[in-house]
Design a protein around this motif. Structure first.
Motif, PDB file in Angstrom:
ATOM      1  N   THR A  16       0.855  -1.181   0.000  1.00  0.00           N
ATOM      2  CA  THR A  16       0.000   0.000   0.000  1.00  0.00           C
ATOM      3  C   THR A  16       0.891   1.231   0.000  1.00  0.00           C
ATOM      4  N   VAL A  18       1.142   5.526  -0.154  1.00  0.00           N
ATOM      5  CA  VAL A  18       0.394   6.749   0.118  1.00  0.00           C
ATOM      6  C   VAL A  18       1.202   7.932  -0.380  1.00  0.00           C
ATOM      7  N   TRP A  52     -13.155  -6.230   6.545  1.00  0.00           N
ATOM      8  CA  TRP A  52     -11.812  -5.689   6.309  1.00  0.00           C
ATOM      9  C   TRP A  52     -11.662  -4.212   6.632  1.00  0.00           C
ATOM     10  N   PRO A  55      -9.877  -3.310  10.707  1.00  0.00           N
ATOM     11  CA  PRO A  55      -8.865  -4.334  10.964  1.00  0.00           C
ATOM     12  C   PRO A  55      -8.943  -4.781  12.419  1.00  0.00           C
ATOM     13  N   MET A 153      -5.692   5.725  16.326  1.00  0.00           N
ATOM     14  CA  MET A 153      -4.839   4.796  15.600  1.00  0.00           C
ATOM     15  C   MET A 153      -3.447   4.826  16.213  1.00  0.00           C
ATOM     16  N   LEU A 163       0.140  -6.969  13.381  1.00  0.00           N
ATOM     17  CA  LEU A 163      -0.729  -7.410  12.292  1.00  0.00           C
ATOM     18  C   LEU A 163       0.048  -7.448  10.980  1.00  0.00           C
TER      19      LEU A 163
ATOM     20  N   ARG B  91      -0.886   5.650   6.283  1.00  0.00           N
ATOM     21  CA  ARG B  91      -0.601   4.491   5.444  1.00  0.00           C
ATOM     22  C   ARG B  91      -0.839   3.194   6.203  1.00  0.00           C
ATOM     23  N   GLN B  92      -0.462   3.205   7.476  1.00  0.00           N
ATOM     24  CA  GLN B  92      -0.622   1.979   8.249  1.00  0.00           C
ATOM     25  C   GLN B  92      -2.084   1.566   8.376  1.00  0.00           C
ATOM     26  N   LEU B  93      -2.944   2.552   8.535  1.00  0.00           N
ATOM     27  CA  LEU B  93      -4.363   2.236   8.623  1.00  0.00           C
ATOM     28  C   LEU B  93      -4.836   1.589   7.319  1.00  0.00           C
ATOM     29  N   TRP B  94      -4.510   2.224   6.202  1.00  0.00           N
ATOM     30  CA  TRP B  94      -4.957   1.678   4.917  1.00  0.00           C
ATOM     31  C   TRP B  94      -4.289   0.345   4.623  1.00  0.00           C
ATOM     32  N   ALA B  95      -3.004   0.241   4.968  1.00  0.00           N
ATOM     33  CA  ALA B  95      -2.304  -1.022   4.721  1.00  0.00           C
ATOM     34  C   ALA B  95      -2.967  -2.138   5.504  1.00  0.00           C
ATOM     35  N   ALA B  96      -3.332  -1.859   6.746  1.00  0.00           N
ATOM     36  CA  ALA B  96      -3.986  -2.870   7.572  1.00  0.00           C
ATOM     37  C   ALA B  96      -5.325  -3.260   6.949  1.00  0.00           C
ATOM     38  N   ARG B  97      -6.062  -2.250   6.513  1.00  0.00           N
ATOM     39  CA  ARG B  97      -7.356  -2.529   5.878  1.00  0.00           C
ATOM     40  C   ARG B  97      -7.188  -3.355   4.602  1.00  0.00           C
ATOM     41  N   PHE B  98      -6.256  -2.910   3.771  1.00  0.00           N
ATOM     42  CA  PHE B  98      -6.132  -3.554   2.468  1.00  0.00           C
ATOM     43  C   PHE B  98      -5.497  -4.938   2.565  1.00  0.00           C
TER      44      PHE B  98
END
Lengths: 174, 118
Positions: A16, A18, A52, A55, A153, A163, B91-98
Motif C-alpha cells: 500500500t 500513500v 476488512w 482491521p 490509531m 498485524l 498508510r498503516q491504517l490503509w495497509a492494515a485494511r487492504f
C-alpha cells in the motif's frame, strides 16, 4: 488454506503506498491479484466490507454498519465501546459504477469532510485500486491527518505492527 | 515514542493553524526569504511577522539565520519528518485494511473457482 500458499502470505509485492498529491489530496494505491469484479464485490457487500474495513487491530469495536451502496444512497458506521459514547462516520454515495468506481462523502467532519473516490482498473487479471481523498482545504487535510479519523490509531501502532508482521509485510521503519 | 511524536505534532499543527504561517511555509518552500521580505509579502509589520516566524521556529518548522543585519528564514528540517510521520500513520491504517481486504478477495476467488464461473 490453499496448499500452494501454506507459507506466509506474499503481500510484499502488493504494498500500500500513500502519496500527498497536492495540498488538498492524498492518494492511496494498492494492487490485488484478482479481477476488478471481485474487488468491487468486497467493497460493496456490507458483510464483506465490515470484515476488512475494521482491521482486528482497531481499538474500537464497530457497533453498527448500514449502507445503501448506490448513487444517492447513504452509509453510517458507528464505533464505540458502549452505545453511550458512539463515534459515527456517515455520508452519501455520489457514484457507484460496478467494477470500476465508488465515490462517497465523509460528512461527520461537516464542511471539512473529504470526498473519497475509489477506482479499480483491471490489467491481466490483477486490479490496481486507487483511493483518492480530496479535502476542501490544506488545513482540513492536515487536521484530518493529524487527528480526526486517525485519532486512536496512534495507540494501535504496536498492534498494527504485529498485524502487518503476521501478514508478512515488513514492520514499520523506525 | 508515539506519545512524544503526538506532542510534537500538536506543536506543529498549532503552528499551522494560522493562515499567514501556512503562507510563510509555502513561501519558504519556494525560496528562502528575510523577515522583511515576508512582512512585505504578507502586508504585515515587521514585529507581527517576527512573532509568526518565532512560532514556526519553536515548532521546528522554520530555521532562521542572521547574516549581518538581515535575518533569513528557511524551512526547518522538522517539516519533512512530521509530514512523513503522519503520512506513515495514515498508510498503516490503509495497509492494515487492504491486507485484510486481500484475504477477503482471496476467499472470494477460491469460492468462485469451487463454484465454477457463473
Amino acid at each position: 488454506m490453499d496448499a500452494s500458499k501454506e507459507s506466509e502470505p506474499q503481500l510484499t509485492s502488493n504494498r500500500t503506498t500513500v502519496e500527498p498529491k497536492s495540498d488538498r489530496e492524498i492518494v492511496v494505491t494498492r494492487t490485488f491479484d484478482a479481477p476488478a469484479r471481485i474487488v468491487f464485490q468486497a467493497w460493496t457487500t456490507p458483510e464483506l466490507f465490515r470484515r476488512w474495513w475494521i482491521p482486528k487491530s482497531m481499538p474500537v469495536p464497530l457497533l453498527s454498519y448500514e449502507a445503501d451502496i448506490r448513487a444517492g444512497g447513504s452509509y453510517r458506521l458507528v464505533f464505540g465501546h458502549d452505545a453511550a459514547q458512539p463515534m459515527a462516520f456517515f455520508g452519501t454515495y455520489l457514484e457507484v459504477t460496478p467494477h470500476s468506481r465508488i465515490v462517497w462523502t465523509n460528512d461527520e467532519a461537516g464542511d471539512d469532510g473529504a470526498v473519497t473516490t475509489v477506482t479499480l482498473e483491471e490489467k491481466g487479471g490483477k486490479t490496481l485500486q486507487v483511493l483518492h481523498e480530496l479535502y476542501r482545504s490544506k488545513q482540513a487535510r492536515d487536521a484530518a491527518l493529524a487527528s480526526g479519523a486517525y485519532s486512536g490509531m496512534g495507540e494501535t501502532f504496536e498492534q498494527l505492527d504485529e498485524l502487518l508482521v503476521t501478514l508478512g509485510t515488513t514492520a514499520r521503519s523506525s | 515514542m508515539v506519545q512524544y511524536s503526538s506532542v510534537r505534532l500538536d506543536a506543529s499543527f498549532a503552528a499551522l493553524s494560522d493562515a499567514t504561517r501556512r503562507g510563510v511555509l509555502e513561501q519558504l518552500g519556494r525560496a528562502d526569504a528575510s523577515i522583511t521580505d515576508l512582512a512585505e509579502k504578507f502586508h504585515m509589520t515587521l514585529t507581527g511577522m517576527k512573532k509568526h516566524v518565532g512560532v514556526l521556529e519553536r515548532a521546528g518548522l522554520v530555521t532562521t539565520e542572521k547574516v549581518g543585519r538581515v535575518r533569513t528564514c528557511k524551512l526547518g528540517p522538522r517539516q519533512l519528518d512530521e509530514e512523513t510521520a503522519w503520512i506513515e500513520r495514515y498508510r498503516q491504517l490503509w495497509a492494515a485494511r487492504f491486507d485484510e481486504l486481500d484475504k477477503v478477495i482471496e476467499e472470494l476467488k477460491r469460492k468462485e473457482n469451487v463454484d465454477g464461473r457463473k
